[in-house]
Motif scaffolding. Sequence first.
Motif, PDB file in Angstrom:
ATOM      1  N   SER A 294     122.276   8.570 -44.003  1.00  0.00           N
ATOM      2  CA  SER A 294     120.895   8.572 -44.497  1.00  0.00           C
ATOM      3  C   SER A 294     120.253   9.952 -44.420  1.00  0.00           C
ATOM      4  N   GLN A 295     120.692  10.799 -43.488  1.00  0.00           N
ATOM      5  CA  GLN A 295     120.136  12.140 -43.340  1.00  0.00           C
ATOM      6  C   GLN A 295     121.136  13.229 -43.730  1.00  0.00           C
ATOM      7  N   ALA A 296     122.259  12.852 -44.282  1.00  0.00           N
ATOM      8  CA  ALA A 296     123.393  13.775 -44.371  1.00  0.00           C
ATOM      9  C   ALA A 296     123.169  14.967 -45.285  1.00  0.00           C
ATOM     10  N   LEU A 297     122.518  14.787 -46.410  1.00  0.00           N
ATOM     11  CA  LEU A 297     122.485  15.843 -47.422  1.00  0.00           C
ATOM     12  C   LEU A 297     121.138  16.557 -47.510  1.00  0.00           C
ATOM     13  N   ASN A 298     120.198  16.162 -46.685  1.00  0.00           N
ATOM     14  CA  ASN A 298     118.885  16.805 -46.687  1.00  0.00           C
ATOM     15  C   ASN A 298     118.807  17.782 -45.514  1.00  0.00           C
TER      16      ASN A 298
END
Length: 476
Positions: A153-157
């Motif tokens: 859920s937070q991987a690419l931001n």
Amino acid sequence: MKKYIITPILALLFIGCSTTDDVNLDDHAFYNTTQESLLTYAQKELSDYMNTPSVNENNFRLTMQYWTETIYVNESNYDFTNRTVSNNVWTDNYVNVLKNLDQAERIINAYAPTPSEIASWPAKKKNQLAIVDMLKVYTYQVLVDTYGDIPYSQALNIDLYPLPKYDKASEIYSSLITKLTDDINNLSATGGTFGNGDIYYKGDIAKWRKFGNSLLLKLGISLADVNPTLAQNTVNKAITGGVITSSGDNCQFQYLEASPNENPMFQETSSRDDFIAGKTLVDYMNANSDPRISAYYTDVDGDYIGQVIGTPGEFADFSNAGEFAYTATTPGIILSYTEVSFYRAEAAARWGIGGSPAALYSDAITSSFNDWGLASDAAAYIAAHPYNAANWKKSIGEQAWVAMYNQAITSWNFYRRLDYPQLVAPSTAIPNAEGKVPVRLQYPTAEATTNGSNYAAASAAIGGDKLTTKIFWDIN
């Protein structure tokens, strides 16, 4: 000669990074690009990872005992830390594939159509976003199936979450099924796509729809033992929606003759004699008079000889990989009809979904023989190795292992889910393997050092960051 224009990597990063280290962005990266070129790049990088035999990245041909090494046998003995293999797997998938797909998605969403495009853009936009997201789903499943809990859920931001948390693997699976279902529903035959920027299917929406349903089938089958209700619902939905029905629907990357666009197997095998046949598969195929052995391996004076796994061996004394591994243009397989056929056979065996398990088992083996140009030999082989309803896991598991010879990461999933074939770790395997064939990769050392708190929490949540810790769906 046709050439691919490959976009540079957008961000050279580990997903976990120090807030004081400027490793999130590549000063030399080219950000002003198009969604088409980003898709091309991501597709090639995904195919390269899934198909390379590089001991620095993908060692699953060794893990599944198809091949072993000639001199440096560390990876055949499950030492994946010597070359920081896990760091490379992480970067291959998060950076080279997912980050580029994410940037493509951002460009699509920000695109302002010209007056002449206004009417057609909404459908084309939905198609482009659906295709990008389906490839994200595929890649996240690969990562979950490799590690367990991972950043999602937070991987690419990286701006908001430079040190992303790890999400529960089971929750990621549920999210992937929901997202993929939406992606399939959003595909429109009347809308445009990426044109020739899409190397896999050249923008063919009908084939992307089959790919989506086949991937949905793959997700559902993976959950068969741990969440049978969701698994059956997902599998039913996939088969009803229409999965891959022939090798003409295979999702694959067509490599070229010229550098740097050759098949990564060719890039590894053409200049070095690092790999020889593994005794485990060679002996099994010899014992079962399997004609595919002549395509899988070379012979040694008319015989097929494999070396004991994890033991060095002279290249000339043992069978080597077949001609396909020394051919620059061998396609890189992402998802194949043979693979899908084995999933359908398994669904039928487990739940009576989709037809006769014996017939679907025969279809899957026949497809494998067709893949290797041996269609006329399939019927006799199947007659000699019929489907065994009393032990269907052995029938399907062993035959999928043989058939997935050139899809080793996929083969590893069949092995862990069905517990066949019953592979034995080499006696020379590293102590960390605890005398077993690995069932996961350990997290990257870069995560332990730069995203330590989240790494520690994830390691505890899955039962320890070990080669022997089972993925959540591997409960048998």
